[in-house]
Design a protein around this motif. Structure first.
Motif, PDB file in Angstrom:
ATOM      1  N   ASP A 278     -55.166  23.262  31.097  1.00 22.10           N
ATOM      2  CA  ASP A 278     -56.317  23.036  30.126  1.00 22.10           C
ATOM      3  C   ASP A 278     -56.051  24.581  29.605  1.00 22.10           C
ATOM      4  O   ASP A 278     -55.346  24.905  28.805  1.00 22.10           O
ATOM      5  CB  ASP A 278     -57.642  23.057  29.813  1.00 22.10           C
ATOM      6  CG  ASP A 278     -57.939  21.341  30.034  1.00 22.10           C
ATOM      7  OD1 ASP A 278     -58.895  20.879  30.352  1.00 22.10           O
ATOM      8  OD2 ASP A 278     -56.979  20.644  30.009  1.00 22.10           O
ATOM      9  N   GLU A 279     -55.816  25.282  30.433  1.00 23.18           N
ATOM     10  CA  GLU A 279     -55.617  26.835  29.431  1.00 23.18           C
ATOM     11  C   GLU A 279     -54.109  27.243  28.935  1.00 23.18           C
ATOM     12  O   GLU A 279     -53.986  28.193  28.497  1.00 23.18           O
ATOM     13  CB  GLU A 279     -56.134  27.914  30.355  1.00 23.18           C
ATOM     14  CG  GLU A 279     -57.491  27.972  30.954  1.00 23.18           C
ATOM     15  CD  GLU A 279     -57.655  28.961  32.328  1.00 23.18           C
ATOM     16  OE1 GLU A 279     -59.551  28.908  32.725  1.00 23.18           O
ATOM     17  OE2 GLU A 279     -56.545  28.693  33.550  1.00 23.18           O
ATOM     18  N   ALA A 280     -53.535  26.132  30.265  1.00 16.63           N
ATOM     19  CA  ALA A 280     -51.252  27.046  29.420  1.00 16.63           C
ATOM     20  C   ALA A 280     -51.578  25.844  28.432  1.00 16.63           C
ATOM     21  O   ALA A 280     -50.203  26.218  27.538  1.00 16.63           O
ATOM     22  CB  ALA A 280     -50.896  25.938  30.770  1.00 16.63           C
ATOM     23  N   ALA A 281     -52.439  24.853  27.517  1.00 18.62           N
ATOM     24  CA  ALA A 281     -51.867  23.839  26.952  1.00 18.62           C
ATOM     25  C   ALA A 281     -52.656  25.590  25.634  1.00 18.62           C
ATOM     26  O   ALA A 281     -51.500  25.141  24.811  1.00 18.62           O
ATOM     27  CB  ALA A 281     -52.571  22.974  26.893  1.00 18.62           C
ATOM     28  N   VAL A 282     -53.786  25.283  25.975  1.00 23.81           N
ATOM     29  CA  VAL A 282     -54.105  25.674  24.811  1.00 23.81           C
ATOM     30  C   VAL A 282     -53.635  27.974  25.198  1.00 23.81           C
ATOM     31  O   VAL A 282     -52.300  28.149  23.181  1.00 23.81           O
ATOM     32  CB  VAL A 282     -55.906  27.064  25.065  1.00 23.81           C
ATOM     33  CG1 VAL A 282     -56.458  27.991  24.466  1.00 23.81           C
ATOM     34  CG2 VAL A 282     -56.828  25.922  25.054  1.00 23.81           C
ATOM     35  N   GLU A 283     -53.158  28.425  25.675  1.00 31.02           N
ATOM     36  CA  GLU A 283     -51.516  29.672  25.750  1.00 31.02           C
ATOM     37  C   GLU A 283     -50.578  28.952  24.954  1.00 31.02           C
ATOM     38  O   GLU A 283     -50.058  30.179  23.860  1.00 31.02           O
ATOM     39  CB  GLU A 283     -51.890  30.104  26.919  1.00 31.02           C
ATOM     40  CG  GLU A 283     -50.382  31.384  27.370  1.00 31.02           C
ATOM     41  CD  GLU A 283     -50.197  32.451  28.395  1.00 31.02           C
ATOM     42  OE1 GLU A 283     -49.550  32.023  29.005  1.00 31.02           O
ATOM     43  OE2 GLU A 283     -50.682  32.859  28.900  1.00 31.02           O
ATOM     44  N   GLY A 284     -49.679  28.113  25.466  1.00 35.85           N
ATOM     45  CA  GLY A 284     -49.033  27.351  24.693  1.00 35.85           C
ATOM     46  C   GLY A 284     -48.965  26.424  23.519  1.00 35.85           C
ATOM     47  O   GLY A 284     -47.427  26.388  22.682  1.00 35.85           O
ATOM     48  N   GLY A 285     -50.028  26.787  22.616  1.00 38.57           N
ATOM     49  CA  GLY A 285     -50.252  26.059  21.140  1.00 38.57           C
ATOM     50  C   GLY A 285     -50.380  24.823  21.290  1.00 38.57           C
ATOM     51  O   GLY A 285     -50.087  24.300  19.877  1.00 38.57           O
ATOM     52  N   ILE A 286     -50.118  23.793  22.472  1.00 34.51           N
ATOM     53  CA  ILE A 286     -50.126  22.529  22.656  1.00 34.51           C
ATOM     54  C   ILE A 286     -51.676  21.770  22.898  1.00 34.51           C
ATOM     55  O   ILE A 286     -52.171  22.275  23.620  1.00 34.51           O
ATOM     56  CB  ILE A 286     -48.858  22.585  23.454  1.00 34.51           C
ATOM     57  CG1 ILE A 286     -49.154  22.585  24.845  1.00 34.51           C
ATOM     58  CG2 ILE A 286     -47.617  22.734  22.796  1.00 34.51           C
ATOM     59  CD1 ILE A 286     -47.760  22.315  26.140  1.00 34.51           C
ATOM     60  N   THR A 287     -51.311  20.524  22.376  1.00 37.44           N
ATOM     61  CA  THR A 287     -52.328  19.346  23.801  1.00 37.44           C
ATOM     62  C   THR A 287     -52.623  19.622  24.058  1.00 37.44           C
ATOM     63  O   THR A 287     -51.307  19.290  25.048  1.00 37.44           O
ATOM     64  CB  THR A 287     -52.334  18.179  22.524  1.00 37.44           C
ATOM     65  OG1 THR A 287     -50.896  17.707  22.797  1.00 37.44           O
ATOM     66  CG2 THR A 287     -52.177  18.621  20.803  1.00 37.44           C
ATOM     67  N   VAL A 288     -54.198  18.773  25.175  1.00 33.82           N
ATOM     68  CA  VAL A 288     -53.542  18.980  26.311  1.00 33.82           C
ATOM     69  C   VAL A 288     -52.193  17.516  26.702  1.00 33.82           C
ATOM     70  O   VAL A 288     -51.704  17.471  27.740  1.00 33.82           O
ATOM     71  CB  VAL A 288     -54.895  18.345  27.593  1.00 33.82           C
ATOM     72  CG1 VAL A 288     -54.586  18.268  28.655  1.00 33.82           C
ATOM     73  CG2 VAL A 288     -55.821  19.900  26.971  1.00 33.82           C
ATOM     74  N   GLY A 289     -52.506  16.625  26.077  1.00 36.83           N
ATOM     75  CA  GLY A 289     -51.678  15.561  25.944  1.00 36.83           C
ATOM     76  C   GLY A 289     -50.686  16.235  26.431  1.00 36.83           C
ATOM     77  O   GLY A 289     -49.130  15.956  27.387  1.00 36.83           O
ATOM     78  N   THR A 290     -50.109  16.679  25.228  1.00 36.02           N
ATOM     79  CA  THR A 290     -48.823  17.032  25.262  1.00 36.02           C
ATOM     80  C   THR A 290     -47.985  17.467  26.427  1.00 36.02           C
ATOM     81  O   THR A 290     -46.713  18.357  27.637  1.00 36.02           O
ATOM     82  CB  THR A 290     -48.022  17.751  24.156  1.00 36.02           C
ATOM     83  OG1 THR A 290     -48.026  17.227  22.839  1.00 36.02           O
ATOM     84  CG2 THR A 290     -46.482  18.811  24.008  1.00 36.02           C
ATOM     85  N   ALA A 291     -48.791  18.647  26.996  1.00 33.32           N
ATOM     86  CA  ALA A 291     -48.955  19.474  28.575  1.00 33.32           C
ATOM     87  C   ALA A 291     -48.794  18.369  29.547  1.00 33.32           C
ATOM     88  O   ALA A 291     -48.041  18.620  30.514  1.00 33.32           O
ATOM     89  CB  ALA A 291     -50.324  20.830  28.636  1.00 33.32           C
ATOM     90  N   ARG A 292     -49.327  17.320  29.445  1.00 40.48           N
ATOM     91  CA  ARG A 292     -49.219  16.611  30.722  1.00 40.48           C
ATOM     92  C   ARG A 292     -47.902  15.631  30.356  1.00 40.48           C
ATOM     93  O   ARG A 292     -47.646  15.339  31.437  1.00 40.48           O
ATOM     94  CB  ARG A 292     -50.284  15.571  30.313  1.00 40.48           C
ATOM     95  CG  ARG A 292     -52.006  16.048  30.820  1.00 40.48           C
ATOM     96  CD  ARG A 292     -53.102  14.918  31.403  1.00 40.48           C
ATOM     97  NE  ARG A 292     -53.947  15.742  31.383  1.00 40.48           N
ATOM     98  CZ  ARG A 292     -55.114  15.158  30.512  1.00 40.48           C
ATOM     99  NH1 ARG A 292     -54.546  14.835  29.281  1.00 40.48           N
ATOM    100  NH2 ARG A 292     -56.213  15.463  30.560  1.00 40.48           N
ATOM    101  N   GLY A 293     -47.276  15.572  29.587  1.00 39.31           N
ATOM    102  CA  GLY A 293     -46.552  14.925  29.408  1.00 39.31           C
ATOM    103  C   GLY A 293     -45.075  16.027  29.586  1.00 39.31           C
ATOM    104  O   GLY A 293     -44.062  15.433  30.631  1.00 39.31           O
TER     105      GLY A 293
END
Length: 330
Positions: A278-293
């Motif tokens: 979740d934190e990595a998604a916020v830092e990267g400016g992407i959604t958590v769903g995209t990060a999971r992908g």
């Protein structure tokens, strides 16, 4: 007989052997290479072919890599041995160093240029290496690592630590050893989280990562994983990295070494620094769903299945230093 160096590769996964064959094809002009999927057959090949370097997996059915190396050494101590392993079994690593004089360890997936460097170094070591005592090996194999290692039981009691783990504990900032040798973090919330990760790793096999805050420095990154074959007492290992003193490969280096896309490498780099998904998604400016992908794609490309395994892999990669040299975790 050909004057080429003879290299024997052993892995029960034929897909791994096929990948090795493809990636090392450019070396065919100077190396004779044999690929075996059966450790028992590899022992017979060793007997007749007498390779100079043996590159093997550790975990194989029937005869494991350590047992195979010991069988080869009983035939004749003429080769150097390199282990490719995806495991984090501390005891197996120590046994392999003590009993079989493993020349070098690499974590799967290993970039082909690193494996080539390891084989070249093995070929350049013609004389048998002296056999140190187990205590000396503990010093050289574990105390020289740039990552702190703490082995704990389900109650977070410390059973073992390497030299860097002792240094972190003595500093009393980030990771603290309290009463009854129970390890804890700097805050009650972080301590609760750390203990929960330890219990989860031991009871369910689920690895985890977190950051341990410090008062006057960057947070420590810790990966928690269960140790297999730990005897009667279930154990977990804490792999702790100090980003101030053990540089993590930057996102571009991660992208190149693991053959990831830029977006995947940014996410992997953030998690190696101890951020949650979740934190990595916020830092990267992407959604958590995209990060999971992205994470699923990273796992598919690296052969890893858990975040802690991915973090250990990234920490084992070579890091470019300011003077242009490279620091490598063997």
């Amino acid at each position: 007989m050909s004057c080429k160096a003879r290299i024997l590769f052993v892995d029960d996964d034929i897909r791994v052997l096929a990948a090795l064959r493809r990636s090392l094809h450019p070396q065919a002009a100077r190396w004779e290479m044999e690929f075996q999927s059966s450790p028992e057959a590899a022992v017979e090949t060793y007997r007749t072919w007498k390779p100079q370097v043996v590159v093997t997996d550790m975990k194989m059915p029937g005869m494991n890599g350590l047992q195979m190396v010991m069988a080869m050494r009983r035939i004749g101590d003429t080769a150097r041995y390199i282990v490719l392993t995806g495991t984090a079994d501390l005891r197996t690593a120590i046994d392999a160093i003590n009993q079989a004089e493993i020349f070098r360890f690499f974590t799967k997936p290993c970039p082909s240029f690193l494996l080539v460097e390891g084989i070249e170094a093995a070929l350049a070591t013609p004389d048998p290496m002296p056999v140190p005592t187990a205590d000396t090996f503990a010093d050289t194999a574990l105390d020289k690592l740039p990552v702190a290692i703490l082995v704990v039981d389900a109650d977070a009691r410390v059973l073992f630590m390497n030299r860097l783990g002792g240094a972190f504990s003595a500093a009393g900032d980030g990771i603290i050893i309290g009463a009854r040798k129970v390890c804890r973090a700097a805050t009650p919330v972080e301590t609760s989280h750390l203990h929960a990760l330890i219990v989860s790793a031991i009871q369910t096999g689920d690895d985890g990562v977190m950051r341990l805050s410090r008062s006057d420095a960057s947070p420590l990154s810790v990966a928690v994983t269960a140790l297999e074959g730990g005897g009667s007492t279930p154990k977990a290992a804490l792999y702790i990295s100090d980003p101030d003193n053990h540089p993590i490969p930057n996102a571009n280096e991660v992208m190149r070494l693991l053959e990831l896309t830029h977006a995947e490498a940014k996410l992997a780099h953030a998690m190696a620094r101890g951020l949650s998904l979740d934190e990595a998604a916020v830092e990267g400016g992407i959604t958590v769903g995209t990060a999971r992908g992205y994470l699923k794609q990273i796992f598919a490309k690296t052969g890893k299945a858990r975040q802690a395994e991915l973090v250990r892999l990234i920490l084992s990669l070579p890091v470019a230093l300011p003077n242009g040299s490279a620091s490598k975790t063997k």
